[in-house]
Scaffold this motif. Structure first.
Motif, PDB file in Angstrom:
ATOM      1  N   PHE A 200       0.813  -1.206   0.000  1.00 43.09           N
ATOM      2  CA  PHE A 200       0.000   0.000   0.000  1.00 43.09           C
ATOM      3  C   PHE A 200       0.851   1.262   0.000  1.00 43.09           C
ATOM      4  O   PHE A 200       1.870   1.365   0.691  1.00 43.09           O
ATOM      5  CB  PHE A 200      -0.954  -0.007   1.195  1.00 43.09           C
ATOM      6  CG  PHE A 200      -2.211  -0.771   0.904  1.00 43.09           C
ATOM      7  CD1 PHE A 200      -3.429  -0.128   0.771  1.00 43.09           C
ATOM      8  CD2 PHE A 200      -2.172  -2.146   0.715  1.00 43.09           C
ATOM      9  CE1 PHE A 200      -4.585  -0.836   0.474  1.00 43.09           C
ATOM     10  CE2 PHE A 200      -3.317  -2.865   0.414  1.00 43.09           C
ATOM     11  CZ  PHE A 200      -4.532  -2.214   0.287  1.00 43.09           C
ATOM     12  N   SER A 201       0.421   2.212  -0.822  1.00 42.49           N
ATOM     13  CA  SER A 201       1.112   3.487  -0.982  1.00 42.49           C
ATOM     14  C   SER A 201       0.065   4.582  -1.038  1.00 42.49           C
ATOM     15  O   SER A 201      -0.963   4.431  -1.699  1.00 42.49           O
ATOM     16  CB  SER A 201       1.933   3.487  -2.272  1.00 42.49           C
ATOM     17  OG  SER A 201       2.455   4.763  -2.546  1.00 42.49           O
ATOM     18  N   SER A 202       0.327   5.698  -0.343  1.00 43.35           N
ATOM     19  CA  SER A 202      -0.618   6.810  -0.386  1.00 43.35           C
ATOM     20  C   SER A 202      -0.515   7.525  -1.713  1.00 43.35           C
ATOM     21  O   SER A 202       0.539   7.584  -2.327  1.00 43.35           O
ATOM     22  CB  SER A 202      -0.326   7.798   0.744  1.00 43.35           C
ATOM     23  OG  SER A 202      -0.575   7.202   1.995  1.00 43.35           O
ATOM     24  N   ARG A 207      -7.749   7.498  -0.204  1.00 37.00           N
ATOM     25  CA  ARG A 207      -7.075   6.633   0.748  1.00 37.00           C
ATOM     26  C   ARG A 207      -5.902   5.907   0.073  1.00 37.00           C
ATOM     27  O   ARG A 207      -5.746   5.958  -1.139  1.00 37.00           O
ATOM     28  CB  ARG A 207      -8.094   5.642   1.311  1.00 37.00           C
ATOM     29  CG  ARG A 207      -9.297   6.325   1.937  1.00 37.00           C
ATOM     30  CD  ARG A 207     -10.297   5.335   2.496  1.00 37.00           C
ATOM     31  NE  ARG A 207      -9.838   4.797   3.778  1.00 37.00           N
ATOM     32  CZ  ARG A 207     -10.596   4.020   4.549  1.00 37.00           C
ATOM     33  NH1 ARG A 207     -11.811   3.694   4.159  1.00 37.00           N
ATOM     34  NH2 ARG A 207     -10.135   3.566   5.696  1.00 37.00           N
ATOM     35  N   PRO A 208      -5.065   5.224   0.887  1.00 41.98           N
ATOM     36  CA  PRO A 208      -3.925   4.497   0.300  1.00 41.98           C
ATOM     37  C   PRO A 208      -4.367   3.521  -0.780  1.00 41.98           C
ATOM     38  O   PRO A 208      -5.465   2.951  -0.721  1.00 41.98           O
ATOM     39  CB  PRO A 208      -3.335   3.767   1.507  1.00 41.98           C
ATOM     40  CG  PRO A 208      -3.713   4.598   2.679  1.00 41.98           C
ATOM     41  CD  PRO A 208      -5.079   5.146   2.361  1.00 41.98           C
ATOM     42  N   GLN A 459       4.512   7.731   4.107  1.00 38.47           N
ATOM     43  CA  GLN A 459       3.707   8.610   3.276  1.00 38.47           C
ATOM     44  C   GLN A 459       2.371   8.908   3.965  1.00 38.47           C
ATOM     45  O   GLN A 459       1.722   8.008   4.505  1.00 38.47           O
ATOM     46  CB  GLN A 459       3.419   7.948   1.935  1.00 38.47           C
ATOM     47  CG  GLN A 459       4.648   7.740   1.067  1.00 38.47           C
ATOM     48  CD  GLN A 459       4.305   7.029  -0.224  1.00 38.47           C
ATOM     49  OE1 GLN A 459       3.325   6.300  -0.284  1.00 38.47           O
ATOM     50  NE2 GLN A 459       5.122   7.204  -1.234  1.00 38.47           N
ATOM     51  N   GLU A 464      -6.571  12.165   2.657  1.00 38.69           N
ATOM     52  CA  GLU A 464      -7.167  11.194   3.573  1.00 38.69           C
ATOM     53  C   GLU A 464      -7.550  11.864   4.886  1.00 38.69           C
ATOM     54  O   GLU A 464      -8.650  11.646   5.425  1.00 38.69           O
ATOM     55  CB  GLU A 464      -6.190  10.051   3.834  1.00 38.69           C
ATOM     56  CG  GLU A 464      -6.735   9.011   4.807  1.00 38.69           C
ATOM     57  CD  GLU A 464      -5.725   7.923   5.154  1.00 38.69           C
ATOM     58  OE1 GLU A 464      -6.054   7.097   6.018  1.00 38.69           O
ATOM     59  OE2 GLU A 464      -4.638   7.907   4.572  1.00 38.69           O
TER      60      GLU A 464
END
Length: 578
Positions: A200-202, A207-208, A459, A464
């Protein structure tokens, strides 16, 4: 100058018909060195106990766990398994057991709140959850909300009066039963498309996002880094990477830096990893001294502590000969200060991102203290462009967005076509970072074009936090910006325009303003992981500045925040004691 190639190529052959676990445990690659004491050198050491784990034990446990998982739940091709745990000596075993089955790993931050973990479980449609006892309560709440049955939770270590199966039990179960799965070799080219990780990456909005990483890309990045390390020509004692060294694994394995650079590259390059589950600075110093650790992979907040914490002088850290910093830029001033404290150490920076899985630049081989302010040199196999706002390519030492191509790029974002089209364009990755690159292929990060914040190397998407704050009835509009901070890199600050009702309450009672600020900060801290909290506070404004199309003028408020900090008007939340 339109394209800059990372020097030192070509990169050795990258197999595209094996999985990550087959690459790490089953094959000998030409770029893989042999440690001086390969027969006796442990792969892992458990920090708390000193327990040493060999290659043979890891391979055996991986096979047993894979068979245990397959026997119980029939986890198989393309199923998703979530790992929700701090660093643990069985973390790579869990990852590689899932890969033996052809399934996919999604690693979650063990500091997540239940809602954040539920989002990841739901987004990835995870069918099994590995959990550390420290995170068990949050995990059960998230699993329940995501519709994951309680018997689909596996504990890394046992808990008193708990019926969940443990990894050890599954390993024993797997060894006691006949094989329940057939591991296959991938078809030629399949490694480039078959998913290994959903990391997961923002992003700049929402959201991510889950980054789709196939088996080929972490293998490619490990080979790129190993090939670069093999190009070292200095005497042995002056080399940055030396097979047989001890390295500390204190950065989290769920993060792409910890997952690829520390867990995979370090082990592949015949380093022994001392696995630390939770960062505590003084305890880290004790571990360096106890295990005579040679290599430190750290982030800027740790560098700041190494430079300023009084406990540094109380420990023998003379074994350290290599310090690499990543995840966020390190200033030239801190680099030189670190060099004074560790006069024998080689010091450098790297740059990477989840979407590049992982490393784009690495410390320069030939320099003892790498060019201060640089994020390292482009690694072999990377092609870079520096793109200006008008689309033209900048020359050397001119700023623009870093755009890269290489064998280790991720494929796309999961179920997010719009974000994929913005970031992955015709085989190129648009990083969102403004950089300059010099004639030596050294990268200097100038600013982030994307609106992401970097808090302690993590991140944080302002959108978010803004979306969450807008759910509060006292908030009419909001903009979150980062405030520069020596320790954390940046700290989130929320500029808030109050709702009419809240404004009326503040007019009647001026003390209500502070109560609302405290309430909004708690509104975030109750549901968000620690690094997403509003550590720089909440500031009220009459209106959030926007351009004619309605886009937030974030830079205007970022400049105001910097000015307020310089004037001492920001009540920054105190840092926790270590």
């Amino acid at each position: 100058m339109s394209e800059i190639h990372g020097p030192g190529g070509p990169v050795p052959h990258i197999p595209d018909d094996v999985t990550v676990v087959q690459f790490m445990l089953d094959m000998n690659h030409e770029s893989r060195p042999v440690a001086p004491s390969a027969q006796t050198n442990p792969w892992l050491i458990e920090d708390a106990t000193g327990r040493m784990i060999s290659y043979a034990e890891i391979r055996s446990r991986t096979q047993g766990l894979a068979n245990g998982i397959s026997s119980r739940w029939r986890i198989s091709e393309d199923d998703v398994v979530c790992i929700f745990s701090p660093n643990h000596v069985d973390y790579p075993v869990a990852v590689w057991a899932v890969h033996r089955l052809g399934a996919i790993v999604t690693a979650a931050n063990p500091a997540y709140m239940a809602g954040e973990l539920e989002y990841q479980l739901t987004t990835t449609k995870a069918k099994l959850l590995f959990v550390h006892p420290w995170s068990y309560e949050v995990a059960t709440d998230a699993a329940r909300a995501a519709g994951l049955a309680p018997d689909r939770i596996v504990l890394f270590d046992s808990l008193p009066n708990n019926s969940c199966v443990t990894i050890q039990q599954l390993v024993e179960e797997g060894h006691s039963k006949p094989p329940s799965f057939t591991e296959r070799r991938l078809n030629p080219g399949e490694g480039k498309t078959k998913l290994a990780f959903l990391s997961f990456s923002s992003g700049t909005t929402g959201r991510p996002k889950a980054v789709c990483i196939p088996h080929y890309t972490p293998i490619a990045n490990v080979i790129q880094m190993s090939h670069l390390a093999n190009l070292q020509t200095l005497p042995w004692e002056e080399r940055k990477w030396r097979p047989g060294d001890a390295a500390i694994a204190v950065l989290p394995f769920f993060h792409i830096y910890g997952l690829v650079v520390i867990m995979h590259f370090s082990i592949f390059y015949a380093l022994t990893l001392v696995v630390v589950p939770k960062f505590n600075f003084v305890d880290m110093l004790k571990s360096i001294e106890r295990y005579r650790i040679n290599q430190l992979s750290v982030v800027p907040p740790m560098i700041l502590l190494l430079c300023k914490h009084p406990a540094v002088k109380q420990h023998d850290l003379s074994s350290v000969h290599m310090i690499m910093c990543g995840a966020a830029p390190l200033s030239a001033e801190l680099t030189w200060r670190l060099a004074e404290i560790f006069p024998r150490a080689r010091i450098g920076q790297g740059y990477g991102m989840t979407e590049a899985c992982t490393t784009v630049s690495f410390p320069q081989n030939e320099q003892k203290v790498c060019t201060p302010g640089s994020a390292g040199r482009l690694i072999p196999g990377i092609i870079a462009r520096v793109v200006q706002p008008d689309g033209s390519h900048a020359g050397y030492n001119k700023p623009g967005q870093l755009v890269v191509k290489g064998p280790a790029l991720a494929l796309r974002y999961l179920n997010n076509e719009e974000a994929t089209k913005e970031t992955f364009v015709d085989g190129w990755l648009y990083t969102g970072d403004e950089v300059m690159i010099n004639e030596s292929a050294e990268v200097f990060v100038v600013d982030r074009i994307k609106e992401l914040l970097k808090v302690k190397g993590f991140q944080v998407a302002p959108a978010e936090l803004e979306g969450h704050l807008l759910d509060h009835p006292d908030v009419s509009d909001v903009c979150v910006v980062g405030v520069p901070d020596d320790y954390s890199g940046e700290l989130p600050l929320a500029f808030v325009a109050l709702s009419p009702n809240a404004l009326e309450r503040v007019k009647k009672d001026p003390g209500e303003a502070e109560r609302i600020k405290a309430t909004l900060m708690k509104h975030v801290s109750d549901t968000k992981v620690h690094y997403k909290r509003l550590a720089a506070g909440v500031e009220f404004v009459d209106v959030i500045p926007k351009n004619p199309s309605g886009k937030l003028l974030r830079r205007v408020l970022r400049d105001r925040a910097k000015e307020m900090k310089e004037q001492g008007k920001l009540p920054l939340v105190p840092k926790p004691k270590l």
